[in-house]
Design an enzyme around this catalytic site. Structure first.
Site, PDB file in Angstrom:
ATOM      1  CD  GLN A  26      -3.059  -0.813   0.088  1.00 18.67           C
ATOM      2  OE1 GLN A  26      -3.355   0.314  -0.315  1.00 18.67           O
ATOM      3  NE2 GLN A  26      -3.609  -1.899  -0.418  1.00 18.67           N
ATOM      4  CG  HIS A  68      -7.042  -3.490   8.609  1.00 21.68           C
ATOM      5  ND1 HIS A  68      -8.366  -3.842   8.467  1.00 21.68           N
ATOM      6  CD2 HIS A  68      -6.485  -4.432   9.396  1.00 21.68           C
ATOM      7  CE1 HIS A  68      -8.600  -4.952   9.155  1.00 21.68           C
ATOM      8  NE2 HIS A  68      -7.466  -5.324   9.723  1.00 21.68           N
ATOM      9  N   GLY A  83      -2.092  -3.134  -3.074  1.00 18.83           N
ATOM     10  CA  GLY A  83      -1.399  -1.893  -3.397  1.00 18.83           C
ATOM     11  C   GLY A  83      -0.929  -1.809  -4.837  1.00 18.83           C
ATOM     12  CD  GLU A  86     -10.427 -28.157 -13.212  1.00 18.53           C
ATOM     13  OE1 GLU A  86     -11.630 -27.844 -13.202  1.00 18.53           O
ATOM     14  OE2 GLU A  86      -9.997 -29.215 -13.680  1.00 18.53           O
TER      15      GLU A  86
END
Ligand code: NAD
Ligand code: MG
Length: 339
Positions: free
Chosen positions: A28, A108, A134, A231
């Site tokens: 970030q 956060h 980020g 998958e």
């Protein structure tokens, strides 16, 4: 309905004359610092002395100071270092330099919500949390787009916390995509719940148990890896693009029928929901946060043991072998992990 803000609701000139200190230059940190600089803001990066990022940030044209110097210099201090070290760094290198009317910012809510950081009452406390890694925050900005953000205000002694927060969201490009208003409490609790029940905790446990079931039944581990792990990405990409309907459209009717019959058998509704509610309760009442803080204070014994055990699990060993020969060619970057 959550309140949404867009570029027209944000006035980036509210950051004019403000010095913005970005603490940390990780996922970030680098994105916020570079986007704000490119948006014309006065930015500096605060780093530990001897940090490997020092040269990188300077080479990107940013001014760099020690964390304490940056905190002293900044009118706005955005903390973008790992959540579990923020309280310690805040106490030693940031708190002593906060002045009345400054803004303390987060991406956060953990440390504010669980009171690991208790800022002085005369400082604005704001969260701008991009809902993406980020590196995407940076690449979207460079392409003239943005990653949506959350805005939360915990303290607003200046009365200008929303102006500052929205201007900041515009500065990193988030307002191009939309800024949703929520609270530190809701952001923290829903973020932890999502990563524990689905994104990290749920998915890894589901893949691991399914892999083990096939291998214990005598199927080749490579076969098990393809069917129960590899998958997953294809399925998630389809859901991300067009919802469960697009995924179901793309798979066979046999697969869709199996989804309806066996999904609820593997994850029975009543029992799974009861367990999820218990996880949510531990998040809401602070039990989970208390355990994680204690784990960090006690040398991370459980955390390190769990990480080592997972590394030795056949699904990881077989997966690593198989992936060597798979030329996905796409941009999987471990540094851009979910948050
Ligand atoms: P990161 O791990 O990419 O970067 C953290 C930086 O802090 C690193 O450069 C590291 O060297 C530095 N650091 C670590 N310990 C330090 C210490 N003791 N003193 C000084 N610097 C130290 O972290 P990130 O993912 O950018 O997370 C930063 C904040 O952003 C966190 O609050 C996180 O919850 C939040 N966030 C992250 C994401 C994401 O996708 N990565 C998304 C939204 C919000
Ligand atoms: Mg998260």
């Amino acid at each position: 309905m959550a309140k949404m803000y867009y570029e027209k609701d944000c006035d980036i000139t509210k950051l004019s004359g403000k010095k913005i200190a970005i603490i940390g230059y990780g996922s970030q940190g680098h994105a916020h610092a570079l986007n704000l600089k490119d948006s014309g803001c006065d930015v500096c990066v605060g780093l530990r002395e001897g940090s490997k990022s020092w040269k990188k940030a300077e080479e990107a044209g940013l001014q760099v100071k020690t964390i304490a110097e940056a905190a002293k210099w900044g009118d706005i201090v955005m903390i973008l270092i790992n959540d579990e070290v923020q309280a310690k760094v805040y106490k030693s290198d940031i708190a002593p330099y906060l002045e009345p009317g400054n803004a303390l910012m987060f991406a956060h809510g953990f440390n504010i919500h669980y009171k690991q950081i208790v800022p002085p009452a005369d400082v604005d406390v704001i969260m701008i949390a991009p809902k993406g890694p980020g590196h995407t925050v940076r690449s979207q900005y460079v392409n003239g787009k943005g990653v949506p953000c959350l805005i939360c205000v915990e303290q607003n002694p200046t009365g200008k916390a929303y102006d500052i927060g929205l201007a900041y969201a515009a500065g990193i490009g988030g307002a191009r995509a939309g800024v949703m208003e929520t609270t530190f409490k809701a952001e923290t609790e829903t973020d932890l719940f999502g990563e524990q029940t689905v994104l990290c905790g749920g998915i890894v446990q589901l893949m691991k148990l399914a892999f083990e079931t096939l291998v214990e039944a005598g199927y080749a581990p490579e076969n098990a890896y393809f069917e129960t792990i590899h998958e997953v990405k294809l399925i998630v990409d389809l859901i991300n693009k067009g919802g469960v309907a697009m995924m179901n459209y793309s798979v066979s009717d046999t697969a869709e029928y199996g989804e309806y019959v066996s999904g609820p058998r593997v994850l029975p509704e009543a029992e799974t929901k009861a367990n999820m509610k218990a996880v949510l309760k531990d998040i809401q009442d602070g039990t989970f946060a208390g355990k994680w803080i204690a784990e960090n204070n006690n040398g991370r014994t459980f955390f390190n043991r769990s990480r080592a055990m997972l590394a030795e699990h056949p699904m990881e060993i077989v997966g690593a072998e198989l992936r060597k020969n798979m030329l996905w060619g796409d941009d999987v970057d471990p540094d851009t992990a979910s948050n």
